[in-house]
Scaffold this motif. Structure first.
Motif, short mmCIF file in Angstrom:
data_model
loop_
_atom_site.label_atom_id
_atom_site.label_comp_id
_atom_site.label_asym_id
_atom_site.label_seq_id
_atom_site.Cartn_x
_atom_site.Cartn_y
_atom_site.Cartn_z
N SER A 53 0.84 -1.19 0.00
CA SER A 53 0.00 0.00 0.00
C SER A 53 0.88 1.24 0.00
CB SER A 53 -0.91 0.00 1.23
OG SER A 53 -1.71 1.16 1.29
N SER A 54 0.49 2.24 -0.77
CA SER A 54 1.23 3.50 -0.78
C SER A 54 0.92 4.29 0.48
CB SER A 54 0.88 4.32 -2.03
OG SER A 54 -0.51 4.64 -2.05
N THR A 55 1.88 5.13 0.91
CA THR A 55 1.69 5.92 2.12
C THR A 55 1.71 7.42 1.84
OG1 THR A 55 4.08 5.77 2.54
CG2 THR A 55 2.65 4.17 3.63
N ARG A 56 2.38 7.88 0.80
CA ARG A 56 2.34 9.28 0.41
C ARG A 56 1.72 9.32 -0.99
NH1 ARG A 56 7.70 12.59 1.64
NH2 ARG A 56 6.20 14.27 1.25
N ASP A 57 0.54 9.90 -1.08
CA ASP A 57 -0.30 9.70 -2.26
C ASP A 57 -0.63 10.98 -3.02
OD1 ASP A 57 -0.61 6.98 -1.31
OD2 ASP A 57 -2.03 7.80 0.13
N ARG A 58 0.00 12.09 -2.71
CA ARG A 58 -0.38 13.34 -3.35
C ARG A 58 0.22 13.46 -4.75
NH1 ARG A 58 -0.39 18.22 1.15
NH2 ARG A 58 -2.05 17.33 2.45
N HIS A 83 -4.47 7.16 -3.93
CA HIS A 83 -4.00 6.03 -3.11
C HIS A 83 -3.95 4.76 -3.95
CE1 HIS A 83 -3.06 3.89 0.53
NE2 HIS A 83 -4.01 3.01 0.26
N ARG A 84 -2.86 3.99 -3.73
CA ARG A 84 -2.68 2.75 -4.48
C ARG A 84 -2.42 1.60 -3.51
NH1 ARG A 84 2.13 3.07 -7.96
NH2 ARG A 84 3.04 4.14 -6.18
N ASN A 85 -2.99 0.46 -3.77
CA ASN A 85 -2.72 -0.72 -2.97
C ASN A 85 -3.05 -1.97 -3.78
OD1 ASN A 85 -5.65 -1.28 -2.59
ND2 ASN A 85 -5.54 0.58 -1.36
N GLY A 86 -2.55 -3.12 -3.34
CA GLY A 86 -2.84 -4.36 -4.04
C GLY A 86 -1.90 -5.48 -3.64
N PHE A 87 -1.90 -6.52 -4.43
CA PHE A 87 -1.15 -7.75 -4.18
C PHE A 87 0.32 -7.58 -4.56
CE2 PHE A 87 0.63 -11.59 -6.13
CZ PHE A 87 0.59 -12.48 -5.06
N THR A 88 1.19 -8.28 -3.84
CA THR A 88 2.59 -8.38 -4.23
C THR A 88 3.06 -9.81 -3.99
OG1 THR A 88 4.84 -7.55 -3.84
CG2 THR A 88 3.40 -7.64 -1.92
N GLY A 89 3.91 -10.29 -4.88
CA GLY A 89 4.43 -11.65 -4.75
C GLY A 89 5.67 -11.85 -5.60
N GLY A 90 6.59 -12.66 -5.11
CA GLY A 90 7.83 -12.89 -5.87
C GLY A 90 8.73 -13.88 -5.19
N GLY A 91 10.04 -13.76 -5.49
CA GLY A 91 11.02 -14.70 -4.96
C GLY A 91 12.20 -13.98 -4.35
N LYS A 92 13.07 -14.76 -3.68
CA LYS A 92 14.22 -14.17 -3.00
C LYS A 92 15.33 -15.21 -2.87
CE LYS A 92 11.96 -15.11 1.44
NZ LYS A 92 10.67 -15.52 0.84
N VAL A 93 16.55 -14.71 -2.65
CA VAL A 93 17.70 -15.56 -2.40
C VAL A 93 18.58 -14.84 -1.38
CG1 VAL A 93 19.01 -14.55 -4.31
CG2 VAL A 93 19.62 -16.81 -3.46
N GLY A 94 19.25 -15.60 -0.52
CA GLY A 94 20.04 -14.95 0.51
C GLY A 94 21.02 -15.89 1.19
N TYR A 95 21.74 -15.34 2.15
CA TYR A 95 22.72 -16.11 2.93
C TYR A 95 22.72 -15.59 4.36
CZ TYR A 95 27.09 -17.98 4.74
OH TYR A 95 28.01 -18.62 5.51
#
Length: 266
Positions: A53-58, A83-95
């Motif tokens: 969700s966005s927090t500064r929308d002007r 104002h903008r909001n919606g779904f998010t999804g993806g992948g990640k890699v780490g150590y």
């Protein structure tokens, strides 16, 4: 007789010693096998999904109307919320690296990238219709992580670089024939992201361990990102000297859950 008694005593001693030798010995108990101590050290990859969700929308627009001779005939400013909001999804890699197995401090790094459903078009009327659209297609981060593990539970804070693909569009004084002034720009925005979360390691034989990893972990985290603001020129479409500019802001928060597959030490 005096020689018989010692002989009998010696024979009895031999028989007693032989009987004792034939008795079963009491075996020592086997040494206990040490249980493996869990460590967060190792590389991992995973998937995540959540809500953004966005927090500064002007959205601010300003400009001046000018005659054919270039002289200013009027000015225009507007501010409204998109104002903008919606779904998010993806992948990640780490150590991760844990300094002391079991419980102790953990440091690491993680890179992720995900789809974002941040698309919003707003319209209001002022000498024709003004239409503004801000579209965020993806968001990625490269962050460090610092935390403390209590056996299989890891509490951590995180922060680092953030980037996103965004498209900005403004159409001012739009009529049936089209907008009198129009501007559009697609770009890669950059900034930073900070946040924190908690992660828990499931047993190795978990039903989720489809990749036969040394551990499967589940996590929940929240991030705040700030990609700054962008100003695009809104120029005449059908000629004229008038010129406008629209400034969009790009900040927000996301909450997500994920599953990681860790490879390395137990």
């Amino acid at each position: 007789m005096k020689h018989v008694i010692p002989s009998v005593a010696a024979l009895a001693a031999l028989i007693t010693a032989a009987s004792a030798a034939d008795l079963p010995r009491r075996a020592l108990p086997p040494a206990p096998i040490p249980l493996p101590v869990f460590t967060w050290t190792g590389i991992y990859f995973g998937i995540n999904a959540g809500y953004i969700s966005s927090t500064r929308d002007r959205v601010n627009t300003a400009g001046s109307y000018r005659g054919s001779n270039g002289a200013q005939t009027g000015s225009y400013t507007s501010t409204f919320t998109q104002h903008r909001n919606g779904f998010t999804g993806g992948g990640k890699v780490g150590y991760n690296h844990q300094f002391t197995p079991g419980s102790g401090f953990v440091v690491g790094a993680e890179a992720d990238m995900g789809y974002t459903d941040l698309r919003r078009t707003s319209r209001f009327d002022f000498v024709g219709a003004n239409t503004y659209r801000q579209s965020g297609d993806f968001l990625g981060t490269v962050r460090g992580r610092v935390g403390y593990a209590v056996d299989r539970t890891l509490f951590y804070g995180t922060g680092g670089f953030a980037y996103a693909g965004d498209t900005y569009r403004a159409a001012v004084s739009q009529t049936a024939a089209g907008p009198a002034y129009f501007g559009s720009r697609a770009r890669l925005d950059t900034g930073y992201a900070v946040g924190g979360g908690v992660e828990y390691a499931l047993p190795t034989e978990s039903v989720l361990n489809v990749f036969h990893a040394s551990a499967v972990t589940v996590k929940g985290e929240a991030l705040y990102y700030d990609l700054g603001s962008r100003t695009i020129p809104v120029l005449p479409v059908r000629g004229g000297a008038s010129i406008f500019a629209t400034r969009f802001q790009n900040e927000g928060v996301l909450g997500r859950v994920g599953v990681n597959y860790k490879f390395g030490s137990y």
